[in-house]
Design an enzyme around this catalytic site. Structure first.
Site: not given
Ligand code: PGA
Length: 250
Positions: A10-12, A97, A166, A209, A230-231
């Site tokens: 998920n590159w957001k 999300h 999540e 995370s 994500g990150g």
């Protein structure tokens, strides 16, 4: 027997066009020959065509998704992207999300309509649920919440959905400092609860995370079928190491 672990990136709200190109090419080239893992890239909506051209149909263990999908049919709804418009471009859509919900205040009915819309266009929904704080007893109501999102969805169609657990308290917020993933055993327990409202073969992912270091703990659990990242998905080296670890542990 090898499991097929699902890794969703998920590159957001990150990546310019050239970042998206470089990242998607890099991931594709690094993982093209791996077994036991499937990788889904969810770039910002504007780069979906670019990423789709890189992750083309011949690469069976990769897919492309959006980070949200409209509940609306095509028509005069400015800013929305209806499932019908993108069904030939994407295979997956993240729905519900916590960051999207915070911005748009979608209610249960709207999330439910988004799920119906995606399924009608043969797009696999990745449905997010998660509690706000670790101490709260609200994690026990997640299965009920999921069941309400899935109102009117048949058991056969439920099994085609992907559920992403999540916990909001474990999502990194993009800063490495604040990362604290849930424990794998805790996530496995929640996955057992969630699987009570969907057929047993429905896949449940964990997101919050996830890193190249901790991925193996999660996929070692019997009820965790993959991860939503994500990150760590924004850094080519870290992400491809994470995916290779997932393939090794599958
Ligand atoms: P994170 O994000 O991996 O940066 O914690 C996960 C998510 O929000 O899907």
């Amino acid at each position: 027997m090898k499991r097929n672990v699902l890794v969703v990136a998920n590159w957001k709200n990150n990546t310019t066009l050239s970042d998206a190109h470089v990242l998607a090419m890099g991931v594709r080239n690094e993982i093209e020959h791996l077994d036991g893992v499937k990788v889904v890239l969810c770039p910002p909506a504007v780069w979906v065509t670019e990423v789709r051209n890189i992750v083309h149909d011949q690469i069976h263990h990769m897919g492309v998704g959006l980070q949200d999908i409209s509940a609306e049919q095509p028509g005069p709804t400015t800013g929305e992207i209806a499932a019908d418009l993108v069904e030939s471009l994407i295979d997956y859509a993240i729905i519900g999300h916590s960051e999207t919900l915070k911005l748009h205040n979608y209610d249960v009915e709207t999330i439910s309509e988004k799920i119906h819309s995606a399924l009608a266009s043969k797009i696999t929904p990745i449905i997010c649920v998660g509690e706000k704080s670790q101490s709260s007893s609200s994690r026990h109501s997640l299965a009920r919440k999921l069941d309400s999102y899935l109102k009117g969805v048949s058991a056969e169609k439920r099994s085609k959905c992907i559920i992403a657990y999540e916990p909001i308290w474990a999502i990194s917020g993009g800063s490495k400092k604040s990362r604290r993933a849930a424990s794998a055993e805790y996530v496995n327990d929640v996955a057992v609860q969630l699987k009570k409202v969907v057929p047993a073969n429905t896949r449940v992912l964990y997101g919050g995370s996830v890193s190249a270091e901790n991925i193996l703990q999660f996929i070692a659990q019997p009820e965790i079928d993959g991860v939503l990242v994500g990150g760590a998905s924004l850094h080519l080296r870290e992400f491809t190491t994470l995916v290779k670890n997932a393939a090794r542990g599958s």
